[in-house]
Design a protein around this motif. Structure first.
Motif, mmCIF file in Angstrom:
data_model
loop_
_atom_site.group_PDB
_atom_site.id
_atom_site.type_symbol
_atom_site.label_atom_id
_atom_site.label_comp_id
_atom_site.label_asym_id
_atom_site.label_seq_id
_atom_site.Cartn_x
_atom_site.Cartn_y
_atom_site.Cartn_z
ATOM 1 N N HIS A 191 0.489 5.793 0.241
ATOM 2 C CA HIS A 191 -0.332 7.001 0.353
ATOM 3 C C HIS A 191 0.577 8.222 0.217
ATOM 4 O O HIS A 191 1.751 8.187 0.607
ATOM 5 N N ASP A 200 0.843 -1.185 0.000
ATOM 6 C CA ASP A 200 0.000 0.000 0.000
ATOM 7 C C ASP A 200 0.883 1.240 0.000
ATOM 8 O O ASP A 200 2.028 1.208 0.475
ATOM 9 N N PHE A 229 -10.288 -2.810 9.651
ATOM 10 C CA PHE A 229 -10.036 -3.616 8.465
ATOM 11 C C PHE A 229 -9.206 -4.846 8.824
ATOM 12 O O PHE A 229 -9.474 -5.957 8.351
ATOM 13 N N SER A 286 -9.772 6.390 4.460
ATOM 14 C CA SER A 286 -9.843 6.066 5.878
ATOM 15 C C SER A 286 -8.778 6.884 6.594
ATOM 16 O O SER A 286 -8.489 8.007 6.205
ATOM 17 N N ILE A 296 -8.522 -5.478 0.134
ATOM 18 C CA ILE A 296 -9.175 -4.563 1.067
ATOM 19 C C ILE A 296 -10.267 -3.737 0.395
ATOM 20 O O ILE A 296 -11.305 -3.426 0.999
ATOM 21 N N HIS A 329 -3.096 -1.332 6.135
ATOM 22 C CA HIS A 329 -3.701 -1.665 4.846
ATOM 23 C C HIS A 329 -2.909 -2.776 4.148
ATOM 24 O O HIS A 329 -3.494 -3.723 3.606
ATOM 25 N N TRP A 374 -16.819 4.433 5.391
ATOM 26 C CA TRP A 374 -15.428 4.146 5.737
ATOM 27 C C TRP A 374 -14.565 5.403 5.708
ATOM 28 O O TRP A 374 -13.368 5.316 5.959
ATOM 29 N N SER A 411 -8.159 2.084 10.671
ATOM 30 C CA SER A 411 -7.810 0.927 9.849
ATOM 31 C C SER A 411 -7.697 -0.361 10.642
ATOM 32 O O SER A 411 -7.628 -1.441 10.047
ATOM 33 N N THR A 454 -3.541 -6.030 6.041
ATOM 34 C CA THR A 454 -4.885 -6.549 5.761
ATOM 35 C C THR A 454 -4.910 -7.254 4.419
ATOM 36 O O THR A 454 -5.464 -8.351 4.285
ATOM 37 N N ASP A 455 -4.313 -6.638 3.409
ATOM 38 C CA ASP A 455 -4.265 -7.269 2.090
ATOM 39 C C ASP A 455 -3.454 -8.560 2.107
ATOM 40 O O ASP A 455 -3.776 -9.514 1.393
#
Length: 378
Positions: free
Chosen positions: A229, A227, A295, A254, A276, A261, A287, A292, A264-265
């Motif tokens: 961002h 992930d 999740f 989120s 996700i 993230h 959301w 997070s 979670t994936d």
């Protein structure tokens, strides 16, 4: 060979803590293991004998399976089996297998072996007694019992449908024996012994569930997640469930916790359960700004629902800033708490890209994760 089956699941299971047929083993209700095995082996009709009034519980436990029918059981095992016999609609010479739902680790191979041996009036799976047997007087030994020719009866037990019905109809004793083989034998039938399987243990006491879990065949799976961002105006950033004071924040629908993230994936990937975005679409306004950890908890629950467990996780944060090392222990502890893992099963690391790429230029932060899980083999 075409056959029908009766799964006896009408007991109260008091010694096991109550209603053991509906309890979860390997991620699915105990009764489902046996019903599924009978259907996979080719049963044309499966009668599941349940306690009166528990139709909704049975429907939920066997959701998605077809070819079964529930009937109410009686005050004892014999009454429950007879209720199942009444519900069967097969021809009189069809083999019928009677099985205890409390022996969940049944396989189609057990069923085929039993049917292949049904050349007399009946056949049962059984194990030769291996332990020395003692007869007691109070709390002291009175004698040793000769174990030669002694067998431990298991289920399923197989008979021709008309033979079993006739044996029950002819019974004149005050109480029925505890298994169908004895009912048929006392009616003049010959019942063959077929080598059983120690894994067909009966769930009788609470500790038996732990033993059965250990016997379930399992597979190890690995999933990876990634992930990223971008940075934006802010005063703190969430990473691996920990809020860190910083002069910027990560931008996302989120809380933009890239570590959670990615992890979670990774877990969803190990499950083969999408990503996700499938479970928490960024287009869904509920959301927006969500923590997070919700999740990650969801992904962990998906593992548990399939009878699995997370073995270990490893997260790598890729950024120039903020410095991760001062917060790494808190991150590990938070992940261990969310996933209910020992601390030594959780790893958090950080690295830079030596000022290269979007992370090196300070445009954003990236995270990658690996998760190892264990699942029962279906």
């Amino acid at each position: 060979m075409s056959f029908v089956a009766i799964i006896v699941a009408a007991g109260s299971g008091t010694r096991a803590g109550g209603s053991k047929q509906w309890r979860t083993l390997g991620g699915q209700p105990v009764v489902r293991w046996s019903v599924q095995a009978m259907l996979e082996a080719g049963a044309s009709q499966v009668i599941v004998v349940i306690p009166p009034g528990q139709d909704n519980i049975a429907d939920a436990a066997l959701s998605g399976l077809t070819g079964w029918q529930a009937v109410y059981g009686g005050a004892d095992r014999a009454a429950s089996v007879q209720a199942g016999l009444v519900a069967l609609s097969a021809s009189v010479d069809t083999p019928v297998l009677v099985h205890d739902a409390a022996r969940p680790l049944l396989t189609p191979a057990h069923i085929r072996a039993l049917l292949g041996a049904l050349d007399q009036d009946g056949a049962i799976l059984a194990l030769p007694v291996a332990d020395t047997l003692k007869r007691s007087e109070g709390e002291t030994i009175a004698s040793t019992v000769d174990r030669a020719d002694l067998w431990q009866a298991q289920t399923p037990q197989a008979f021709r449908l008309d033979r079993l019905r006739a044996a029950y109809a002819a019974w004149t004793g005050p109480d029925f024996p505890t298994d169908e083989a004895e009912v048929v034998r006392r009616h003049g039938g010959r019942v063959r012994l077929v080598p059983g399987d120690p894994r067909l243990m009966k769930l009788t006491y609470p500790e038996d569930f732990a033993m059965a879990e250990a016997l379930i065949a399992r597979q190890v799976r690995v999933g990876q997640g990634f992930d990223a961002h971008r940075w934006g105006p802010g005063q703190s950033v969430w990473l691996c469930g920990v809020e860190i004071a910083h002069d910027q924040t990560l931008i996302g629908h989120s809380d933009a916790d890239a570590g959670l993230h990615a992890l979670t994936d990774a877990i969803l990937g190990a499950l083969g359960d999408g990503d996700i975005g499938d479970h928490f679409p960024p287009t869904d306004p509920k959301w927006k700004g969500a923590a997070s950890d919700l999740f990650l908890i969801h992904a962990a629950e998906r593992v548990t629902a399939r009878g699995g467990r997370i073995i270990n996780v490893d997260v790598t944060l890729i950024c120039e800033r903020p410095k991760v090392k001062p917060h790494r222990q808190a991150m590990r502890e938070r992940l261990a708490e969310i996933l209910n893992l020992p601390l030594d099963a959780v790893s958090v690391k950080a690295t830079t890209t030596e000022a290269m790429g979007f992370t090196g230029r300070g445009e954003g932060l990236a995270a990658q994760a690996i998760a190892t899980i264990e699942l029962p083999i279906a």
